[in-house]
Write a protein that holds these residues in place. Structure first.
Motif, PDB file in Angstrom:
ATOM      1  N   LEU A 197       0.814  -1.222   0.000  1.00  0.00           N
ATOM      2  CA  LEU A 197       0.000   0.000   0.000  1.00  0.00           C
ATOM      3  C   LEU A 197       0.849   1.274   0.000  1.00  0.00           C
ATOM      4  CD1 LEU A 197      -2.747   1.369   0.064  1.00  0.00           C
ATOM      5  CD2 LEU A 197      -2.787   1.052   2.551  1.00  0.00           C
ATOM      6  N   PRO A 198       1.888   1.389   0.857  1.00  0.00           N
ATOM      7  CA  PRO A 198       2.732   2.598   0.802  1.00  0.00           C
ATOM      8  C   PRO A 198       3.413   2.801  -0.547  1.00  0.00           C
ATOM      9  CG  PRO A 198       3.065   1.466   2.876  1.00  0.00           C
ATOM     10  CD  PRO A 198       2.234   0.555   2.018  1.00  0.00           C
ATOM     11  N   ILE A 199       3.818   1.714  -1.194  1.00  0.00           N
ATOM     12  CA  ILE A 199       4.446   1.844  -2.511  1.00  0.00           C
ATOM     13  C   ILE A 199       3.446   2.384  -3.530  1.00  0.00           C
ATOM     14  CG2 ILE A 199       5.431   0.549  -4.453  1.00  0.00           C
ATOM     15  CD1 ILE A 199       6.790  -1.262  -2.381  1.00  0.00           C
ATOM     16  N   LEU A 200       2.227   1.865  -3.493  1.00  0.00           N
ATOM     17  CA  LEU A 200       1.183   2.345  -4.397  1.00  0.00           C
ATOM     18  C   LEU A 200       0.853   3.819  -4.126  1.00  0.00           C
ATOM     19  CD1 LEU A 200      -1.257  -0.726  -4.403  1.00  0.00           C
ATOM     20  CD2 LEU A 200       0.343  -0.039  -6.208  1.00  0.00           C
ATOM     21  N   LEU A 201       0.798   4.164  -2.842  1.00  0.00           N
ATOM     22  CA  LEU A 201       0.530   5.558  -2.484  1.00  0.00           C
ATOM     23  C   LEU A 201       1.673   6.465  -2.926  1.00  0.00           C
ATOM     24  CD1 LEU A 201      -0.989   5.096   1.093  1.00  0.00           C
ATOM     25  CD2 LEU A 201      -2.191   5.873  -0.960  1.00  0.00           C
ATOM     26  N   TYR A 202       2.903   5.950  -2.850  1.00  0.00           N
ATOM     27  CA  TYR A 202       4.064   6.731  -3.304  1.00  0.00           C
ATOM     28  C   TYR A 202       3.944   7.064  -4.790  1.00  0.00           C
ATOM     29  CZ  TYR A 202       8.622   7.404  -5.435  1.00  0.00           C
ATOM     30  OH  TYR A 202       9.653   7.866  -6.206  1.00  0.00           O
ATOM     31  N   PHE A 203       3.590   6.064  -5.606  1.00  0.00           N
ATOM     32  CA  PHE A 203       3.456   6.310  -7.038  1.00  0.00           C
ATOM     33  C   PHE A 203       2.317   7.285  -7.332  1.00  0.00           C
ATOM     34  CE2 PHE A 203       5.860   2.258  -7.470  1.00  0.00           C
ATOM     35  CZ  PHE A 203       6.899   2.765  -8.250  1.00  0.00           C
ATOM     36  N   LEU A 204       1.255   7.205  -6.530  1.00  0.00           N
ATOM     37  CA  LEU A 204       0.157   8.162  -6.674  1.00  0.00           C
ATOM     38  C   LEU A 204       0.637   9.573  -6.354  1.00  0.00           C
ATOM     39  CD1 LEU A 204      -2.829   8.929  -7.042  1.00  0.00           C
ATOM     40  CD2 LEU A 204      -3.180   8.318  -4.638  1.00  0.00           C
ATOM     41  N   PRO A 225       3.236  11.659   3.094  1.00  0.00           N
ATOM     42  CA  PRO A 225       3.540  10.238   3.320  1.00  0.00           C
ATOM     43  C   PRO A 225       3.554   9.844   4.797  1.00  0.00           C
ATOM     44  CG  PRO A 225       5.013  11.130   1.662  1.00  0.00           C
ATOM     45  CD  PRO A 225       4.258  12.285   2.244  1.00  0.00           C
ATOM     46  N   LEU A 226       4.097  10.701   5.654  1.00  0.00           N
ATOM     47  CA  LEU A 226       4.133  10.383   7.080  1.00  0.00           C
ATOM     48  C   LEU A 226       2.730  10.380   7.679  1.00  0.00           C
ATOM     49  CD1 LEU A 226       7.290  12.375   8.266  1.00  0.00           C
ATOM     50  CD2 LEU A 226       7.003   9.889   8.269  1.00  0.00           C
ATOM     51  N   PHE A 227       1.896  11.313   7.236  1.00  0.00           N
ATOM     52  CA  PHE A 227       0.514  11.332   7.712  1.00  0.00           C
ATOM     53  C   PHE A 227      -0.220  10.057   7.275  1.00  0.00           C
ATOM     54  CE2 PHE A 227      -3.987  12.180   6.799  1.00  0.00           C
ATOM     55  CZ  PHE A 227      -4.431  12.482   8.080  1.00  0.00           C
ATOM     56  N   LEU A 228      -0.052   9.675   6.018  1.00  0.00           N
ATOM     57  CA  LEU A 228      -0.696   8.461   5.519  1.00  0.00           C
ATOM     58  C   LEU A 228      -0.178   7.223   6.250  1.00  0.00           C
ATOM     59  CD1 LEU A 228      -0.719   9.202   1.681  1.00  0.00           C
ATOM     60  CD2 LEU A 228      -2.662   9.269   3.247  1.00  0.00           C
ATOM     61  N   ASN A 229       1.120   7.217   6.546  1.00  0.00           N
ATOM     62  CA  ASN A 229       1.694   6.086   7.269  1.00  0.00           C
ATOM     63  C   ASN A 229       1.140   6.002   8.688  1.00  0.00           C
ATOM     64  OD1 ASN A 229       3.620   3.851   7.073  1.00  0.00           O
ATOM     65  ND2 ASN A 229       4.707   4.909   8.710  1.00  0.00           N
ATOM     66  N   THR A 230       0.886   7.150   9.288  1.00  0.00           N
ATOM     67  CA  THR A 230       0.271   7.187  10.619  1.00  0.00           C
ATOM     68  C   THR A 230      -1.110   6.530  10.587  1.00  0.00           C
ATOM     69  OG1 THR A 230       1.439   9.232  11.191  1.00  0.00           O
ATOM     70  CG2 THR A 230      -0.525   8.701  12.466  1.00  0.00           C
ATOM     71  N   VAL A 231      -1.878   6.838   9.551  1.00  0.00           N
ATOM     72  CA  VAL A 231      -3.215   6.243   9.401  1.00  0.00           C
ATOM     73  C   VAL A 231      -3.108   4.731   9.213  1.00  0.00           C
ATOM     74  CG1 VAL A 231      -5.288   6.163   7.960  1.00  0.00           C
ATOM     75  CG2 VAL A 231      -4.181   8.370   8.448  1.00  0.00           C
TER      76      VAL A 231
END
Length: 202
Positions: free
Chosen positions: A53-60, A81-87
């Motif tokens: 999921l983080p890799i996909l979010l990174y490409f987005l 990215p850090l906020f999304l990782n917190t979630v």
């Protein structure tokens, strides 16, 4: 040759891998009986949530020009990215690793959550802490705590982790990704939350 070796270390021991390694290490060392289907389900869920999921979010984020590289070089790049990782970590704590099932892993990920929030807080004030060092120091403290908790000898793993942490720091300095201060700050941001939370499960 040395340049490519040091550069590869930053990718091999990327922060995204460390939380999953902590779970794998736990399941490989725990003396408790945990059914194989449960282990496989946890590993699958955590792989999806902390790696895929983080890799996909990174490409987005890269597509919409919110980040430039996987290493998030600037503090501005780090915020989303850090906020999304917190979630994501919060979701893992709520759904995948609830306290009553696997308390050791619950507190490991709670420590990761606190480290991520601390890193996000620092980024808001334009202070960089090495995320590589945060992740590796957190895993190191967790592995050390497990050896005490389960009374197992992991001297080899501890020695290897010291070498790896040193290699990661050398790599980040060589690539001019961080200063000495940022590496030291990252190490303690990763280590201290795990150390504090030992009071609740060790």
């Amino acid at each position: 040759m040395i340049h490519y070796l040091l550069k590869s270390i930053s990718y091999i021991f990327h922060p995204l891998i460390m939380p999953l390694l902590g779970v794998i290490f736990y399941f490989s060392k725990t003396p408790r009986f945990i059914p194989d289907p449960v282990i496989k389900a946890k590993l699958f869920s955590i792989t999806i949530l902390t790696l895929i999921l983080p890799i996909l979010l990174y490409f987005l984020l890269k597509t919409i020009k919110q980040v430039e590289s996987l290493h998030l070089k600037s503090t501005k790049e780090r915020l989303i990215p850090l906020f999304l990782n917190t979630v994501i970590i919060g979701l893992i704590l709520k759904r995948v690793l609830p306290y009553h099932e696997l308390p050791e892993l619950y507190y490991f990920y709670l420590g990761i959550l606190f480290s991520t929030l601390a890193c996000l807080f620092l980024a808001v004030f334009k202070i960089k802490a090495s995320i590589h060092m945060i992740a590796s120091a957190g895993f190191f403290m967790f592995a050390l705590a497990l050896s005490i908790h389960f009374k197992i000898n992991i001297n080899g793993t501890i020695a290897l982790m010291c070498i790896i942490i040193g290699a990661i720091a050398t790599s980040r300095l060589h690539l001019k990704a961080h200063t000495n201060v940022e590496l030291i700050l990252g190490f303690f941001v990763g280590l201290v939350p795990q150390l504090i939370l030992l009071n609740y499960w060790l």
